[in-house]
Design an enzyme around this catalytic site. Structure first.
Site, PDB file in Angstrom:
ATOM      1  N   ASP A   1      14.542  71.663  54.756  1.00 48.29           N
ATOM      2  CA  ASP A   1      15.481  72.482  55.511  1.00 48.29           C
ATOM      3  C   ASP A   1      14.888  72.883  56.869  1.00 48.29           C
ATOM      4  OD1 ASP A   1      17.803  73.933  55.961  1.00 48.29           O
ATOM      5  OD2 ASP A   1      17.737  74.978  54.039  1.00 48.29           O
TER       6      ASP A   1
ATOM      7  N   ASP B   1      26.878  73.181  55.266  1.00 48.93           N
ATOM      8  CA  ASP B   1      26.778  74.251  54.277  1.00 48.93           C
ATOM      9  C   ASP B   1      28.138  74.637  53.714  1.00 48.93           C
ATOM     10  OD1 ASP B   1      24.110  74.626  54.013  1.00 48.93           O
ATOM     11  OD2 ASP B   1      23.975  76.409  55.280  1.00 48.93           O
TER      12      ASP B   1
END
Ligand code: DGJ
Length: 712
Positions: free
Chosen positions: A450, A516
């Site tokens: 990430d 997301d």
């Protein structure tokens, strides 16, 4: 190979013609459709036909848009190279010294233009290649031949456009809505899309496309360019008052970021161009090229459960073991433990940088959970965010100088975190040691890597120089080293969702976390436009909790599961909240995905140009004997029933039997049954592509999945 001054590069259905006769650097006079075998005389005529005239009020030579446009050859537009030596030497005249061609099967497919400028004391190698998938890619390497420093401010590659391109398309976006398309007229001037976030960013333009007005996925000539780079970059489309129209692409450099000492070189990222009759054809070249890579993931993409939206930071062996059992029961093949497993990470304010298992949450380490996961027959994956650091961490307390900054104080934080200076060997060594230790101690098949903030003032604490260029290179090296040490390891590129989607990172990773948002209505757009570059198997696509966390919308399982169907499939949902019937429904969708996974992850992507109330897309097998198509009712339609939809991309001569394999066409009261849903019908590809099928009357937010099979 002998050649006249005009070179014809051909491969994969694409021609690039380069006029290297008498301008200082060659000029591209054609990029697009394969022009067939051309003799030297024909090429010479083609190049002569493309030569502009001198005009009144202009300079005494016709303007030349060369590979690196330079003022010294009469160029008034955006220059290809911008640099200087302490304020001097701003003008260059790079001239061709030599050409090295690459030949495959008797055809030129690539050329390296060796150029130099003695007065400026610079040398440049310009590499041009047409790949077997028909992509056209370019990169440049600039070398400083003098003793004093040469500061490079820009070095971008030029992609001239054919006549008729009068509309531009690109993407913008934000967190939870990446790759949102926008269009504008391609008038005289420069349309510039810059990424200054130290990563491509949620708003990055994945591609900058120029085409004929009204171009869509199915048709309309389009040319587009992408930069294979995970840092700052710029894409521009320019039309000049002297009728040149081109795209240009390259890295965006901060002042002083690339300063070449004596003998030092700067190599650009690849700028990659594709073209097609419609955006689908443009995308297919990227997909084919990616799929031809030796390291492209080839084994079936494991269906994944990611724990983030199921438990967030509330991790425990008991809770996650129960989730793992449910995951295995519905057919999940990879279980990924997301953020929250490492020292001090009880929420998102602390812990980043301390890559040790948190003893308070995992007193016996991750081993017990991994044993459960492996015992259930699944792979184990782990979330990491190695480039980042919280000030509330042992790492930041011990090494405050490891944090990127542009001034003495730290930059404005993002998600309460800062960015490590990965260009430092000590930072590289620390991260390599920590990640390697975790991968060695535990049976980890996959890292979700990430990167949760945009960079601001990304400079070195030591010398104050901008550091994006070097940190991106160091990131690539770290990823490569981990993969070399742990063969078979797969890595996902995630960055607050899809803020780092580019072909540079994908040389070292195996999929992207597309966004997301798990809202399927939002995902329809995000996946379609991400698909301009990436085939479905490289895009993470997960089922959502019925009430979507990011939008609050409540969605049917059919919609969520059907929209995710083509991608690298997964689930992001606390399955322990489902009863047996609910689990069976999820399991049925996982089985459906597995049944069609080979087709979805090898076939040709199709997007129909529909009105915005509906969405038709699918994947057609390479032999065009099978296809899986979804019809989604996005909103209510203005007309009722909604009329017919067509299925492009099929073999016009083949006869296809159409069956509904998932979703339901049973709509509201007062509807009669839909004829073709009552029994399998058979139509030719031409009929499906032109005559079409009556669209089912569906509630908005519902879809059906159709299988098309052909025996002939
Ligand atoms: C952002 C990612 O995109 C999410 O999927 C999740 O991993 C969080 N970070 C965790 O902090």
């Amino acid at each position: 190979m002998q050649h006249s001054g005009v070179l014809h590069l051909r491969n994969g259905g694409t021609s690039v013609v380069l006029d290297a006769r008498d301008t200082p650097l060659p000029a591209i006079i054609w990029w697009g459709e394969d022009l067939g075998d051309l003799t030297d005389a024909e090429l010479d005529d083609l190049a002569t036909a493309a030569r502009p005239q001198r005009v009144s009020g202009g300079i005494d030579e016709p303007v030349a848009l060369t590979l690196v446009p330079q003022e010294s050859s009469g160029w008034f537009g955006t220059p290809g190279l911008v640099g200087h030596r302490g304020g001097r030497g701003f003008s260059t005249r790079l001239e061709t010294r030599d050409l090295d061609v690459t030949v495959h099967d008797g055809q030129i497919t690539g050329v390296v233009v060796h150029a130099g400028d003695d007065e400026a004391a610079l040398a440049a190698d310009l590499e041009l290649e047409v790949t077997s998938a028909g992509l056209f890619r370019q990169r440049a390497t600039l070398t400083n031949l003098a003793d004093d420093e040469y500061a490079v401010h820009a070095l971008t590659l030029t992609f001239p456009l054919p006549a008729g391109a009068d509309e531009l398309g690109d993407t913008t976006g934000r967190h939870l809505r990446e790759r949102s398309p926008q269009r504008r007229a391609f008038t005289v001037g420069t349309h510039l899309r810059e990424s200054r976030r130290g990563r491509p960013g949620s708003d990055a333009s994945l591609l900058l496309v120029a085409g004929r007005q009204g171009f869509g996925f199915e048709r309309g000539l389009v040319h587009g360019v992408h930069v294979a780079w995970s840092g700052n970059h710029r894409l521009l489309a320019e039309r000049t008052p002297t009728s040149e129209a081109f795209l240009s692409a390259g890295e965006l450099l901060a002042p002083g970021e690339v300063t070449l000492g004596a003998g030092e070189s700067y190599r650009t990222a690849w700028a990659i161009g594709s073209w097609g009759d419609g955006l689908d054809e443009l995308a297919h070249r990227f997909h084919d090229d990616l799929r031809a890579r030796p390291h492209h993931p080839r084994r079936p993409r494991p269906v994944t459960l990611n724990t983030w939206e199921a438990v967030y930071f509330d991790q425990s062996l008991e809770r996650l073991s129960a989730l793992a059992e449910r995951a295995a029961a519905v057919g999940v093949e990879r279980f990924v433990l997301d953020d929250g497993w490492f020292r001090g990470r009880r929420d998102d304010t602390a812990g980043l940088g301390d890559w040790y298992v948190d003893e308070t949450v995992w007193p016996d380490g991750l081993g017990p959970l991994i044993d459960v996961v492996r015992g259930l027959g699944m792979e184990f994956g782990l979330w990491v965010e190695p480039e980042m650091v919280n000030l509330d961490s042992d790492l930041a307390r011990a090494h405050p100088d490891w944090i990127l900054r542009g001034r003495s104080e730290l930059p404005v934080p993002g998600r309460q975190q800062h960015v490590l200076d990965l260009s430092r060997p000590d930072v590289q060594a620390y991260l390599l040691e920590r990640l390697d230790a975790l991968l060695t101690e535990y049976d980890i098949a996959y890292l979700k890597w990430d990167h949760n903030r945009d960079l601001l003032e990304p400079g070195s604490a030591d010398d104050g120089r901008a550091r994006v260029h070097e940190t991106v290179q160091a990131l690539y090296a770290l990823l490569a080293e981990l993969k070399a040490r742990h063969p078979g390891l797969e890595i996902e590129s995630c960055a607050s969702g899809g803020a780092r989607v580019d072909l540079g990172i994908l040389e070292h990773t195996d999929r992207v976390w597309t966004s997301d948002t798990l809202d399927p209505i939002e995902r329809l757009q995000i996946q379609r436009w991400t698909g301009l570059l990436l085939p479905p198997e490289l895009m993470g696509a997960h089922l959502t909790t019925p009430t979507v966390h990011s939008t609050g919308r409540t969605v049917a399982l059919d919609l969520s599961a059907g929209v995710a169907l083509p991608g690298h499939y997964g689930i992001e949902w606390d399955l322990t909240t489902l009863d047996d019937a609910g689990l069976a429904d999820v399991g049925a969708w996982v089985s459906l995905h597995k049944r069609y996974r080979d087709l979805l992850h090898s076939g040709v992507v199709m997007n129909a140009d529909t009105d915005p109330s509906s969405d038709v897309r699918g994947v057609v097998s390479r032999r065009r004997d099978r296809a899986l198509v979804t019809y989604t009712q996005v909103t209510t339609s203005v007309t009722y029933p909604p009329g017919r939809f067509t299925v492009p991309g099929l073999d016009p001569e083949r006869r296809y039997t159409v069956r509904i394999v998932a979703g339901s066409v049973t709509g509201g009261p007062g509807q009669s049954p839909l004829g073709w849903a009552q029994r399998p019908i058979t139509l030719t590809g031409r009929q499906l592509g032109h005559v079409g099928l009556q669209a089912p009357v569906l509630y908005p937010g519902r879809l059906v999945v159709l299988e098309l099979t052909s025996q002939s």
